[in-house]
Write a protein that holds these residues in place. Structure first.
Motif: not given
Length: 275
Positions: A61-71, A20-31, A173-174
């Protein structure tokens, strides 16, 4: 049945997001929480604690449809974002109108306030307003860049109000729709369908340059590029805040007027917390 997120589906086999053109740190998907054979991936969450500049770093990351947020998880157990998210319970934010939602919320909160006030204090909490919905506040008149403001607010939160936040990326998207997209249930004691809150957030995006910056179990942090600059402007916005989250006034301030004076004038950061 929900449609699978293409960005997150790609990350099932490419967790660093390279395709996706990203370089992410270690992480995981939440389902998604469901009983189906293929739970829907809802968001990606980094393993490590976010640094003050992390939110801004992943705005592209918004350019590929992902919005950043802090949890932020105050308990450190991650329960509310791993097994407690259910977007299937939410409606479509686009199916609601912000003013209709706020009017409904206002009338309910004003009525409850009236029931709980003593006779000698009647009307003071919502003054200068009455029980009738006062209408939407005008758009903000002085606007900074929304993303720059969001980055500044996120930087200030990390290590202070947010002691150990994690970066998340949400396929939406937003930013206003993040709450419904992940099935967040923070205001569950006040509102079960957060898509209605998202409709208000969409309106605030348009009128005040708001961005969703952070979420915790029952708290929402927004950045505001065009906050009210005068008390009159702040009062109109405070009425919307009272409708959106009455606990902001009930549990923190004596009245809408005090809240407007102390929390809203020229403030680029709005916080909401539901009891």
């Amino acid at each position: 049945m929900t449609t699978r997120s293409k960005p997150l589906t790609a990350m099932l086999t490419d967790p660093m997001g390279g395709s996706l053109g990203l370089s992410l740190p270690p992480g995981s998907l939440v389902t998604e929480t469901n009983d189906g054979p293929w739970p829907e991936p809802l968001l990606w969450v980094a393993e490590g604690v976010a640094a003050p500049g992390t939110w801004a770093e992943y705005v592209p990351a918004r350019d590929v449809g992902l919005q950043p947020v802090l949890l932020q998880d105050e308990s450190g157990i991650e329960e509310w974002w791993d097994g407690e998210l259910d977007p299937g319970m939410m409606s479509d934010p686009g199916g609601h109108h912000a003013e209709e939602v706020l009017k409904d919320f206002w009338e309910s909160a004003a009525s409850e306030t009236e029931e709980n006030e003593d006779d000698e204090d009647a009307g003071e909490t919502i003054a200068p307003f009455t029980g009738s919905w006062p209408g939407l506040a005008p758009p903000g008149s002085t606007a900074a860049d929304p993303d720059t403001t969001a980055a500044d607010v996120a930087k200030a939160l990390v290590g202070h109000s947010l002691k150990s936040p994690r970066l998340a990326l949400v396929p939406v998207g937003r930013a206003a729709d993040i709450l419904a997209a992940i099935g967040w249930s923070g205001p569950v004691n006040y509102e079960n369908d957060v898509a209605r809150l998202c409709a208000v957030l969409r309106s605030w995006e348009d009128r005040f340059g708001v961005r969703v910056v952070a979420l915790s179990y029952a708290r929402l942090d927004l950045s505001v590029a065009a906050p009210p600059q005068t008390l009159d402007e702040a009062l109109a916005v405070a009425a919307e805040h009272f409708a959106f989250c009455p606990d902001n006034i009930w549990q923190g301030y004596e009245s809408i007027r005090v809240y407007a004076e102390e929390a809203l004038v020229s403030n680029p950061h709005w916080t909401f917390w539901w009891d």
